[in-house]
Design a protein around this motif. Structure first.
Motif, PDB file in Angstrom:
ATOM      1  N   TRP A   1       9.459   3.869  -4.454  1.00 27.25           N
ATOM      2  CA  TRP A   1       8.435   2.825  -4.420  1.00 27.25           C
ATOM      3  C   TRP A   1       8.694   1.955  -3.197  1.00 27.25           C
ATOM      4  O   TRP A   1       9.841   1.552  -2.952  1.00 27.25           O
ATOM      5  N   PHE A   2       7.633   1.685  -2.460  1.00 27.18           N
ATOM      6  CA  PHE A   2       7.757   0.865  -1.254  1.00 27.18           C
ATOM      7  C   PHE A   2       7.349  -0.571  -1.550  1.00 27.18           C
ATOM      8  O   PHE A   2       6.320  -0.829  -2.156  1.00 27.18           O
ATOM      9  N   LEU A   3       8.188  -1.517  -1.130  1.00 30.47           N
ATOM     10  CA  LEU A   3       7.941  -2.941  -1.346  1.00 30.47           C
ATOM     11  C   LEU A   3       7.983  -3.674  -0.012  1.00 30.47           C
ATOM     12  O   LEU A   3       8.614  -3.208   0.942  1.00 30.47           O
ATOM     13  N   ASP A   4       7.337  -4.823   0.026  1.00 29.86           N
ATOM     14  CA  ASP A   4       7.405  -5.660   1.228  1.00 29.86           C
ATOM     15  C   ASP A   4       8.771  -6.342   1.330  1.00 29.86           C
ATOM     16  O   ASP A   4       9.255  -6.619   2.430  1.00 29.86           O
ATOM     17  N   GLU A   5       9.375  -6.629   0.170  1.00 25.71           N
ATOM     18  CA  GLU A   5      10.706  -7.222   0.152  1.00 25.71           C
ATOM     19  C   GLU A   5      11.354  -6.960  -1.199  1.00 25.71           C
ATOM     20  O   GLU A   5      10.668  -6.741  -2.205  1.00 25.71           O
TER      21      GLU A   5
END
Length: 486
Positions: free
Chosen positions: A456-460
């Protein structure tokens, strides 16, 4: 009967059990007398190759009769066994070989299509060669307090550490294990657990030779193969992770499993219904659960008469000579003769793990019920178990951070119907990269059970005041309706 060393116990099996079958591996069938002879010759081969008392040698190979002969031949020559996980990639294995100071590396070339190589300067010997049969028989000369094996395990730092155990503590603990697990002379023990793991080597091989059980090695877990062996070889003893018993329950009823008598399993969370079904729908007469770790072997175990719920929700009471207590922060502490002699060549890590009073800090969180049964309630180190294999997030994160597109990463275990848990990586990327690319990249560089199954890709990443990732928040994300971006 008591022995001072593992070789004494192994070689005495020839007198104790004679022509009874010791090992059945495909077409190979060895009696206890034949196994002892092969072990003596292998010891001579190691001595001839320059292995002296205290020298290390590594085995990086699947379960087989050759693995058994090599391991016991090595310790009979006075050497120290260093087993290596067959799921490891070349770089991971080479790191263990180098840091253990292993002088030889024994492999099974071609297993799962792999050509095994070691670090430069360390001879690689194929178990299929004539090496094990070439030596002149030798007799053991070590003592019970000498180190017998160094089994590497990962910690929160991601750096594998070599757990040192001596002969005497291993023999004492697994003699008791035979009683707790109801292992009997003449049992036919199908060993699914890998020999490179304490469960496979000590609760498997050493226990079988203590008690006089026939060893049936399984190199790769395939349920059809297991079912065939149970039926053909009249297997009585079948330990394994909960996934094994799920597979048995789901198997076609065309196989004759009536010989099965004793089951042994262990995990932080076992459904009560699974234990109930194993006991009522399969032929098992006894089921043992327990709690163990490389640094202390089997620390607790269930007892005959425990209920389905007690077997499933606790890991039993401490073994003889072992103490368990819960620290103020709920960490499980273990003390007793079975606690490791230390981490090889790592006094700092040893001091961090075993305090001045001899208590081993396990990193697991738990509680004790009024009757002294231990319940594991979490893993302080964030470890998760993938199909019976321990996976450590810090180690996986260290690999992922080597990818040029990964700026930050945190890995947690998430539920999986088949494997119990699998890894999910939460990534902050600094360059375009897809989930599929990262997973494929991971599988090329680390063992399959370690590689994350989803990204899962997150901004932070969520951080606390000290800058540490709050993994409890990441675990909660799976229950939220958020979009997985690629």
């Amino acid at each position: 009967m008591t022995w001072e060393t593992i070789p004494q116990m192994v070689l005495s099996a020839a007198d104790r059990f004679g022509n009874a079958e010791a090992v059945v591996d495909g077409a190979q069938r060895l009696s206890f007398i034949e196994l002892a002879d092969r072990v003596r010759r292998a010891a001579g081969a190691f001595a001839g190759a320059g292995i002296e008392k205290g020298d290390r040698a590594a085995i990086w190979a699947p379960n087989s009769v050759e693995w058994i002969i090599a391991a016991f031949g090595l310790v009979t020559a006075g050497g120290v066994l260093v087993p290596i996980n067959t799921r490891f990639k070349a770089e991971e294995a080479a790191d263990v070989v180098r840091r253990s100071g292993a002088q030889l590396l024994l492999v099974q070339q071609g297993f799962l299509g792999t050509q095994y190589t070691g670090p430069q300067g360390v001879p690689v010997i194929d178990l299929a060669s004539d090496f094990l049969a070439d030596g002149e028989p030798v007799e053991p000369t070590m003592t019970g307090t000498d180190i017998a094996d160094i089994i590497y395990t990962s910690g929160t730092t991601g750096r594998p550490k070599g757990v040192m155990m001596n002969h005497r503590q291993t023999l004492r603990l697994y003699s008791e294990w035979c009683d707790l697990a109801d292992l009997r002379q003449g049992d036919r023990y199908l060993i699914v657990n890998p020999f490179f793991h304490t469960f496979g080597y000590k609760a498997g091989l050493i226990s079988s030779l203590i008690r006089g059980a026939t060893i049936l090695p399984v190199p790769v877990f395939e349920i059809e193969r297991v079912l065939e062996l149970v039926e053909r070889e009249r297997v009585t003893m079948l330990p394994g992770p909960p996934t094994l018993y799920h597979a048995l329950l789901d198997a076609p009823d065309t196989y004759d499993l009536s010989s099965l008598r004793a089951a042994v399993t262990g995990a932080a969370d076992i459904p009560v219904e699974l234990i109930r079904r194993v006991k009522t729908e399969l032929p098992f007469q006894s089921i043992m659960t327990g709690y163990g770790l490389t640094e202390a072997g089997t620390a607790t175990a269930s007892r005959p008469g425990d209920t389905f719920e007690q077997i499933a929700t606790t890991v039993g009471t401490p073994c003889d000579g072992v103490q368990v207590r819960i620290a103020e922060d709920d960490e499980v502490l273990v003390r007793g003769y079975s606690v490791m002699q230390g981490y090889f060549d790592d006094p700092v890590a040893t001091a961090e793990a075993v305090d001045a009073e001899g208590w081993l800090h396990t990193g697991d969180l738990g509680s004790l019920d009024p009757d002294g049964r231990l319940q594991i309630i979490g893993r302080k180190k964030d470890m998760f178990i993938v199909g019976g294999f321990n996976a450590y997030p810090a180690e996986i994160e260290a690999f992922l951070l080597e990818h040029p597109a990964v700026a930050q990463v945190a890995v947690v275990g998430v539920p999986d119907d088949r494997l119990g848990q699998v890894g999910r990586a939460f990534v902050v990327a600094n360059n375009p990269v897809s989930e599929a690319e990262l997973i494929a990249w991971s599988r090329d560089r680390m063992a399959g059970f370690k590689a994350p199954r989803s990204v899962w890709f997150l901004d932070e990443l969520p951080l606390n005041a000290t800058g540490k990732v709050m993994k409890d928040q990441l675990r909660q994300l799976r229950s939220l309706d958020i979009e997985e971006s690629q």
